[in-house]
Design an enzyme around this catalytic site. Structure first.
Site, short mmCIF file in Angstrom:
data_model
loop_
_atom_site.label_atom_id
_atom_site.label_comp_id
_atom_site.label_asym_id
_atom_site.label_seq_id
_atom_site.Cartn_x
_atom_site.Cartn_y
_atom_site.Cartn_z
N ILE A 1 0.86 -1.19 0.00
CA ILE A 1 0.00 0.00 0.00
C ILE A 1 0.89 1.23 0.00
O ILE A 1 1.64 1.45 0.96
CB ILE A 1 -0.87 0.03 1.28
CG1 ILE A 1 -1.70 -1.25 1.40
CG2 ILE A 1 -1.76 1.27 1.30
CD1 ILE A 1 -2.32 -1.44 2.79
N GLU B 1 -10.04 -2.12 3.38
CA GLU B 1 -8.99 -2.38 4.37
C GLU B 1 -9.53 -2.47 5.78
O GLU B 1 -9.02 -3.23 6.61
CB GLU B 1 -7.92 -1.27 4.30
CG GLU B 1 -6.78 -1.50 5.29
CD GLU B 1 -5.62 -0.51 5.16
OE1 GLU B 1 -5.62 0.28 4.22
OE2 GLU B 1 -4.74 -0.55 6.03
N GLU C 1 -7.90 8.00 16.76
CA GLU C 1 -8.55 9.32 16.79
C GLU C 1 -9.30 9.57 15.47
O GLU C 1 -10.40 10.11 15.46
CB GLU C 1 -7.50 10.42 17.02
CG GLU C 1 -6.92 10.44 18.42
CD GLU C 1 -5.93 9.30 18.69
OE1 GLU C 1 -5.40 8.72 17.71
OE2 GLU C 1 -5.70 8.97 19.87
C1 LIG Z 1 1.81 -1.76 11.43
C2 LIG Z 1 1.63 -0.64 10.45
C3 LIG Z 1 1.63 -0.91 9.09
C4 LIG Z 1 1.49 0.14 8.17
N1 LIG Z 1 1.54 -0.15 6.83
C5 LIG Z 1 1.39 0.86 5.94
C6 LIG Z 1 1.47 0.58 4.53
O1 LIG Z 1 1.70 -0.57 4.11
N2 LIG Z 1 1.33 1.60 3.66
C7 LIG Z 1 1.07 2.88 4.08
O2 LIG Z 1 0.89 3.74 3.23
N3 LIG Z 1 1.03 3.19 5.40
C8 LIG Z 1 1.19 2.21 6.34
N4 LIG Z 1 1.16 2.49 7.68
C9 LIG Z 1 1.07 3.90 8.09
C10 LIG Z 1 -0.24 4.27 8.76
O3 LIG Z 1 -1.30 4.30 7.83
C11 LIG Z 1 -0.01 5.64 9.43
O4 LIG Z 1 0.92 5.42 10.47
C12 LIG Z 1 -1.28 6.22 9.98
O5 LIG Z 1 -2.16 6.59 8.96
C13 LIG Z 1 -0.97 7.46 10.85
O6 LIG Z 1 -0.20 8.37 10.16
P1 LIG Z 1 1.14 8.98 10.81
O7 LIG Z 1 1.99 7.84 11.26
O8 LIG Z 1 1.71 9.95 9.84
O9 LIG Z 1 0.66 9.74 12.12
P2 LIG Z 1 -0.03 11.17 12.18
O10 LIG Z 1 -1.09 11.28 11.16
O11 LIG Z 1 1.06 12.21 12.20
O12 LIG Z 1 -0.72 11.12 13.61
C14 LIG Z 1 0.02 11.29 14.82
C15 LIG Z 1 -1.00 11.32 15.97
O13 LIG Z 1 -1.88 12.46 15.82
C16 LIG Z 1 -3.25 12.03 15.79
N5 LIG Z 1 -4.01 12.83 14.83
C17 LIG Z 1 -3.66 13.10 13.54
N6 LIG Z 1 -4.65 13.84 12.95
C18 LIG Z 1 -5.63 13.99 13.86
C19 LIG Z 1 -6.91 14.61 13.84
N7 LIG Z 1 -7.37 15.22 12.74
N8 LIG Z 1 -7.66 14.57 14.96
C20 LIG Z 1 -7.21 13.94 16.09
N9 LIG Z 1 -6.00 13.33 16.17
C21 LIG Z 1 -5.22 13.35 15.07
C22 LIG Z 1 -3.20 10.58 15.33
O14 LIG Z 1 -4.34 9.88 15.76
C23 LIG Z 1 -1.92 10.08 15.99
O15 LIG Z 1 -2.16 9.71 17.32
C24 LIG Z 1 1.32 1.48 8.62
C25 LIG Z 1 1.33 1.76 9.99
C26 LIG Z 1 1.50 0.72 10.91
C27 LIG Z 1 1.53 1.06 12.35
#
Ligand SMILES: Cc1cc2nc3c(=O)[nH]c(=O)nc-3n(C[C@H](O)[C@H](O)[C@H](O)COP(=O)(O)OP(=O)(O)OC[C@H]3O[C@@H](n4cnc5c(N)ncnc54)[C@H](O)[C@@H]3O)c2cc1C
Length: 384
Positions: free
Chosen positions: A131, A251, A371
């Protein structure tokens, strides 16, 4: 506030009962040498041989048309296969993403040539997908994507960085979410999806990210003027946002959202067997009851999908409540049994506990954070 319906799931038909029994026999044979620690890897287990065996036996592409290698079975029958795989700790990583979301997206949005090229190979367990959504500054806020694809004759030239890409170092393709016009300020507008050949795209570099458990399943993907044939555009240019939302619905809707720590529950009950403890019996009873409720909710979602109803809200609830359950299990286990988690332990319980303790923090992040899901639920309840 609106009540959210979880319709009664369909009763198991004779075909479903037979399918479950037949599939359990298949899994018993395939997984006979798999240790409890390996079973606790859940969908991180990556084994092309197992995925090919699943494909050959007809357990992949279950709901797709036969003309594309599918088996024209129901969404509910597919959910039985997914549930049994997870409960048994099967190594599903090599077909998981393709069977769950990339294949259905290609079926929905792909050209005839793409359907013929990809779907039969996915259904045969031969083609593995990842993905390509998250970026360093665009995780929850997916619309802020910066990776850019510029049309240049019969190719796109792609520049940008994707992060957390599970299995990019093993898989054959990813579906890349990117911007084909405008700027990140345009949000949902001007985004598209491209099918990226991970083994054969000049300008693409894949770098490992080691996770908390010391394992490599994540990666960073760097695109530097990477060349992608224009006929690898999935769906319509500029319609990427609607397409990616549809992909996320695939998903978020499965039983994987509450079974991630099931091997710990199995090992916990194994250790408690023969102990005469009221506290242990009460706790195991409560955990089992929570699991039964989650399973009922998840089967309701499968039933809704079978009836082609929109189950996005219900799926978000199952994922949120399911992740709470999965993440609570290690603490529940540690209150009952005085044993330290130990990745190198010879005994099954301590090594399984260590693996679950290391991996469980990520379960409320992947596929949409807690969240973000609660925002979706609040909107569905009419409170936001
Ligand atoms: C095991 C695992 C596998 C994954 N595999 C893939 C993959 O194959 N391909 C891929 O593309 N991605 C993958 N991901 C990434 C995953 O989709 C992202 O980690 C996730 O969408 C969160 O994005 P971020 O890490 O940038 O955190 P952020 O978006 O920066 O969030 C950080 C914190 O802020 C909070 N937050 C953010 N926005 C808001 C809001 N509007 N309101 C309230 N709280 C908020 C979040 O809940 C979180 O606690 C994977 C993640 C994990 C853990």
């Amino acid at each position: 506030m609106t009540a959210i319906p979880f319709p009664a799931p369909p009763a198991d038909s004779a075909e479903v009962v037979a399918l479950r029994a037949e599939f359990r026999t298949f899994l018993d044979e395939q997984l006979k040498d798999r240790t409890p620690r390996q079973r606790s890897d859940n969908w991180y287990g990556y084994d092309r041989g197992f995925s090919r065996a699943m494909g050959q036996a007809g357990y992949l592409g279950m709901t797709w048309p036969k003309q594309y290698g599918g088996h024209e079975r129901s969404a509910f029958e597919r959910a039985v296969i997914v549930e049994e795989c997870l409960a048994a700790g099967a190594p599903v990583g090599a077909h998981w993403i393709a069977d769950r979301q990339s294949g259905p997206s290609i079926l929905k949005f792909g050209t005839e040539a793409q359907k013929q090229a990809f779907l039969p190979r996915i259904a045969a367990g031969e083609l593995s997908f990842g993905i390509g959504m998250s970026e360093p500054d665009s995780g929850s806020d997916l619309a802020a994507t910066r990776t850019k694809a510029v049309k240049d004759g019969d190719v796109y030239r792609v520049t940008g960085t994707k992060v957390w890409t599970s299995f990019a170092h093993e898989a054959d393709y990813v579906i890349l979410f990117c911007r084909t016009s405008g700027t990140p300020a345009d949000r949902h507008m001007g985004t598209s999806q491209l099918l990226i050949d991970l083994k054969n795209t000049p300008g693409l570099t894949i770098k490992p990210i080691i996770d908390l458990a010391g394992q490599h399943h994540f990666n960073e993907m760097h695109f530097e003027d990477a060349v992608v044939p224009a006929d690898m555009l999935l769906g319509e240019e500029g319609q990427g946002w609607d397409q990616v939302m549809s992909e996320l619905a695939f998903e978020r809707s499965g039983p994987e959202r509450f079974l991630s720590s099931i091997e710990l529950m199995v090992q916990l009950i194994e250790v408690l067997k023969g102990r005469d403890s009221d506290a242990a019996q009460i706790t195991v009873g409560r955990v089992t009851a929570r699991l039964a409720v989650l399973r009922r909710l998840s089967r309701s979602v499968a039933g809704m999908l079978q009836e082609h109803q929109n189950a996005n809200l219900q799926a978000a609830i199952v994922k949120d409540v399911g992740a709470l359950f999965e993440q609570a299990l290690p603490d529940i286990a540690r209150e009952l049994i005085d044993a330290e988690p130990d990745p190198r332990a010879a005994g099954a319980y301590a090594s399984v506990l260590a693996n679950i303790v290391h991996n469980s923090p990520s379960w409320s992040l992947r596929g949409g954070t807690r969240e973000i899901l609660r925002g979706i639920i609040a909107r569905g309840l009419g409170t936001r």
